[in-house]
Design a protein around this motif. Structure first.
Motif, PDB file in Angstrom:
ATOM      1  N   ALA A   1      -0.109  56.278  25.851  1.00  0.00           N
ATOM      2  CA  ALA A   1       0.992  57.158  25.451  1.00  0.00           C
ATOM      3  C   ALA A   1       1.153  57.153  23.934  1.00  0.00           C
ATOM      4  O   ALA A   1       1.314  58.216  23.307  1.00  0.00           O
ATOM      5  N   ASN A   2       1.111  55.962  23.345  1.00  0.00           N
ATOM      6  CA  ASN A   2       1.201  55.860  21.887  1.00  0.00           C
ATOM      7  C   ASN A   2       0.059  56.625  21.223  1.00  0.00           C
ATOM      8  O   ASN A   2       0.260  57.361  20.248  1.00  0.00           O
ATOM      9  N   HIS A   3      -1.155  56.451  21.738  1.00  0.00           N
ATOM     10  CA  HIS A   3      -2.328  57.064  21.113  1.00  0.00           C
ATOM     11  C   HIS A   3      -2.220  58.584  21.122  1.00  0.00           C
ATOM     12  O   HIS A   3      -2.354  59.241  20.081  1.00  0.00           O
ATOM     13  N   PHE A   4      -1.975  59.163  22.288  1.00  0.00           N
ATOM     14  CA  PHE A   4      -1.983  60.628  22.378  1.00  0.00           C
ATOM     15  C   PHE A   4      -0.749  61.252  21.739  1.00  0.00           C
ATOM     16  O   PHE A   4      -0.792  62.402  21.315  1.00  0.00           O
ATOM     17  N   SER A   5       0.339  60.499  21.641  1.00  0.00           N
ATOM     18  CA  SER A   5       1.563  61.030  21.034  1.00  0.00           C
ATOM     19  C   SER A   5       1.569  60.911  19.518  1.00  0.00           C
ATOM     20  O   SER A   5       2.245  61.700  18.837  1.00  0.00           O
ATOM     21  N   VAL A   6       0.830  59.931  18.980  1.00  0.00           N
ATOM     22  CA  VAL A   6       0.962  59.608  17.558  1.00  0.00           C
ATOM     23  C   VAL A   6      -0.366  59.646  16.807  1.00  0.00           C
ATOM     24  O   VAL A   6      -0.438  60.144  15.685  1.00  0.00           O
ATOM     25  N   TYR A   7      -1.438  59.108  17.404  1.00  0.00           N
ATOM     26  CA  TYR A   7      -2.651  58.841  16.642  1.00  0.00           C
ATOM     27  C   TYR A   7      -3.829  59.767  16.942  1.00  0.00           C
ATOM     28  O   TYR A   7      -4.796  59.783  16.185  1.00  0.00           O
ATOM     29  N   ALA A   8      -3.797  60.504  18.022  1.00  0.00           N
ATOM     30  CA  ALA A   8      -4.961  61.296  18.432  1.00  0.00           C
ATOM     31  C   ALA A   8      -5.287  62.380  17.392  1.00  0.00           C
ATOM     32  O   ALA A   8      -4.379  62.960  16.791  1.00  0.00           O
ATOM     33  N   PRO A   9      -6.575  62.665  17.187  1.00  0.00           N
ATOM     34  CA  PRO A   9      -6.938  63.705  16.216  1.00  0.00           C
ATOM     35  C   PRO A   9      -6.715  65.119  16.742  1.00  0.00           C
ATOM     36  O   PRO A   9      -6.772  66.082  15.974  1.00  0.00           O
ATOM     37  N   VAL A  10      -6.503  65.260  18.046  1.00  0.00           N
ATOM     38  CA  VAL A  10      -6.251  66.562  18.661  1.00  0.00           C
ATOM     39  C   VAL A  10      -5.003  66.460  19.535  1.00  0.00           C
ATOM     40  O   VAL A  10      -4.552  65.359  19.865  1.00  0.00           O
ATOM     41  N   ARG A  11      -4.477  67.598  19.914  1.00  0.00           N
ATOM     42  CA  ARG A  11      -3.308  67.629  20.789  1.00  0.00           C
ATOM     43  C   ARG A  11      -3.733  67.910  22.224  1.00  0.00           C
ATOM     44  O   ARG A  11      -4.458  68.869  22.489  1.00  0.00           O
ATOM     45  N   SER A  12      -3.288  67.066  23.137  1.00  0.00           N
ATOM     46  CA  SER A  12      -3.503  67.274  24.566  1.00  0.00           C
ATOM     47  C   SER A  12      -2.171  67.096  25.271  1.00  0.00           C
ATOM     48  O   SER A  12      -1.716  65.972  25.474  1.00  0.00           O
ATOM     49  N   ASP A  13      -1.558  68.209  25.632  1.00  0.00           N
ATOM     50  CA  ASP A  13      -0.273  68.123  26.315  1.00  0.00           C
ATOM     51  C   ASP A  13      -0.392  67.391  27.648  1.00  0.00           C
ATOM     52  O   ASP A  13       0.522  66.673  28.056  1.00  0.00           O
ATOM     53  N   TYR A  14      -1.525  67.600  28.319  1.00  0.00           N
ATOM     54  CA  TYR A  14      -1.729  66.917  29.603  1.00  0.00           C
ATOM     55  C   TYR A  14      -1.722  65.400  29.411  1.00  0.00           C
ATOM     56  O   TYR A  14      -1.048  64.674  30.143  1.00  0.00           O
ATOM     57  N   ALA A  15      -2.468  64.900  28.414  1.00  0.00           N
ATOM     58  CA  ALA A  15      -2.559  63.458  28.192  1.00  0.00           C
ATOM     59  C   ALA A  15      -1.207  62.891  27.753  1.00  0.00           C
ATOM     60  O   ALA A  15      -0.794  61.823  28.215  1.00  0.00           O
ATOM     61  N   ILE A  16      -0.510  63.605  26.874  1.00  0.00           N
ATOM     62  CA  ILE A  16       0.807  63.128  26.433  1.00  0.00           C
ATOM     63  C   ILE A  16       1.747  63.020  27.627  1.00  0.00           C
ATOM     64  O   ILE A  16       2.407  61.998  27.835  1.00  0.00           O
ATOM     65  N   ARG A  17       1.797  64.081  28.427  1.00  0.00           N
ATOM     66  CA  ARG A  17       2.705  64.095  29.577  1.00  0.00           C
ATOM     67  C   ARG A  17       2.324  63.011  30.587  1.00  0.00           C
ATOM     68  O   ARG A  17       3.194  62.299  31.108  1.00  0.00           O
ATOM     69  N   ARG A  18       1.032  62.899  30.865  1.00  0.00           N
ATOM     70  CA  ARG A  18       0.575  61.919  31.863  1.00  0.00           C
ATOM     71  C   ARG A  18       0.978  60.499  31.475  1.00  0.00           C
ATOM     72  O   ARG A  18       1.550  59.764  32.279  1.00  0.00           O
ATOM     73  N   TYR A  19       0.693  60.112  30.244  1.00  0.00           N
ATOM     74  CA  TYR A  19       0.902  58.713  29.869  1.00  0.00           C
ATOM     75  C   TYR A  19       2.350  58.414  29.507  1.00  0.00           C
ATOM     76  O   TYR A  19       2.834  57.311  29.776  1.00  0.00           O
ATOM     77  N   VAL A  20       3.057  59.375  28.934  1.00  0.00           N
ATOM     78  CA  VAL A  20       4.478  59.143  28.660  1.00  0.00           C
ATOM     79  C   VAL A  20       5.245  59.064  29.979  1.00  0.00           C
ATOM     80  O   VAL A  20       6.104  58.181  30.156  1.00  0.00           O
ATOM     81  N   ASP A  21       4.931  59.944  30.929  1.00  0.00           N
ATOM     82  CA  ASP A  21       5.619  59.900  32.230  1.00  0.00           C
ATOM     83  C   ASP A  21       5.318  58.593  32.970  1.00  0.00           C
ATOM     84  O   ASP A  21       6.209  58.017  33.605  1.00  0.00           O
ATOM     85  N   GLU A  22       4.076  58.124  32.888  1.00  0.00           N
ATOM     86  CA  GLU A  22       3.738  56.866  33.556  1.00  0.00           C
ATOM     87  C   GLU A  22       4.437  55.687  32.882  1.00  0.00           C
ATOM     88  O   GLU A  22       4.894  54.758  33.556  1.00  0.00           O
ATOM     89  N   THR A  23       4.563  55.737  31.563  1.00  0.00           N
ATOM     90  CA  THR A  23       5.298  54.681  30.864  1.00  0.00           C
ATOM     91  C   THR A  23       6.756  54.672  31.298  1.00  0.00           C
ATOM     92  O   THR A  23       7.337  53.607  31.544  1.00  0.00           O
ATOM     93  N   LYS A  24       7.350  55.836  31.422  1.00  0.00           N
ATOM     94  CA  LYS A  24       8.731  55.910  31.888  1.00  0.00           C
ATOM     95  C   LYS A  24       8.870  55.367  33.315  1.00  0.00           C
ATOM     96  O   LYS A  24       9.855  54.690  33.637  1.00  0.00           O
ATOM     97  N   ARG A  25       7.880  55.651  34.145  1.00  0.00           N
ATOM     98  CA  ARG A  25       7.920  55.097  35.502  1.00  0.00           C
ATOM     99  C   ARG A  25       7.890  53.570  35.476  1.00  0.00           C
ATOM    100  O   ARG A  25       8.613  52.895  36.227  1.00  0.00           O
ATOM    101  N   LEU A  26       7.066  53.022  34.606  1.00  0.00           N
ATOM    102  CA  LEU A  26       6.994  51.567  34.482  1.00  0.00           C
ATOM    103  C   LEU A  26       8.300  50.989  33.944  1.00  0.00           C
ATOM    104  O   LEU A  26       8.704  49.893  34.338  1.00  0.00           O
ATOM    105  N   TYR A  27       8.980  51.722  33.077  1.00  0.00           N
ATOM    106  CA  TYR A  27      10.291  51.274  32.618  1.00  0.00           C
ATOM    107  C   TYR A  27      11.309  51.309  33.759  1.00  0.00           C
ATOM    108  O   TYR A  27      12.219  50.470  33.813  1.00  0.00           O
TER     109      TYR A  27
END
Length: 237
Positions: A116-142
């Protein structure tokens, strides 16, 4: 108990803070070798002899090397926490609860929030799918953390242990990297605030000394998130 001869190889990251906080909680003497991961120092041949995977943190204790943060925390408490200040005795039900949360962090929270950190902050390209997938999974873990902390003051039971330490740095990072509002998880937020006030935690978060304040990093990473969102979405379905 043998005399510690510990060197910590680390950088100010959620994984690095796990070990520095544990060392401070146990009041163990240790030396620090700063490994600037932006320069790939962790890939140099000398360091690969300490951690073949080329990642921080790692420690040496005399001739003994220990790598992977979960293994390091278990090593330190097994060898040096004889009074069980921040751990439960092996073989007890609480020990296995502690172990479960350690493995949960290593296999779930760390990898998923890291992506989530990588695709939201550090990735050289934008992937809405990857951002949504990993941020949503992080929220589930929270949500999993919140459910546990509603029923228990700490993750492994009634006392603060390495199960809490191993998750704390990642929860702290979420406010900086992902702009999470921990108030959305009230029990988790209470747990976080309680741990944040511990003197050993405050000391461990300064190892090695940070180059910027938490607020400065928050502003820098907020700008990085904006830059990624300003790019064209590269997802193709």
């Amino acid at each position: 108990m043998s005399t510690p001869d510990i060197t910590l190889y680390t950088w100010p990251t959620p994984n690095g803070f796990k070990v520095s906080i544990t060392l401070e909680e146990l009041e163990l003497p240790y030396k620090v070798e700063a490994i600037d991961i932006s320069t790939n120092r962790q890939k140099e041949e000398w360091f690969l002899k300490i951690n073949p995977n080329g990642r921080i943190p790692a420690i040496t204790d005399g001739e003994q090397r220990v790598f992977e943060s979960g293994a390091i925390l278990l090593y330190l408490t097994d060898k040096y926490d004889k009074e069980r200040k921040i751990s439960y005795p092996p073989g007890t039900p609480e020990y296995y609860e502690q172990l479960g949360w350690i493995m949960w962090q290593m296999g779930g929270l760390g990898p998923m929030q890291g992506q989530a950190n990588h695709f939201s902050v550090y990735a050289p390209v934008r992937s809405d799918y990857a951002i949504r997938r990993y941020v949503d999974e992080t929220k589930r873990l929270y949500d999993v953390l919140e459910a546990r902390l509603i029923e228990s003051p700490f993750l492994a039971g009634d006392k603060y242990t390495i199960a809490d330490i191993i998750c704390f740095g990642w929860v702290r990072s979420s406010r900086i990297h992902l702009d999470f509002n921990l108030g959305n998880w009230p029990s988790l937020n209470k747990w976080f605030e309680t741990i944040s006030k511990r003197p050993a935690v405050q000391k461990g978060l300064k190892v090695p000394p940070p180059s910027k304040t938490e607020e400065e990093w928050k502003n820098i990473l907020a700008d990085a998130r904006k830059r990624i969102l300003s790019k064209e979405n590269t997802d193709r379905y």
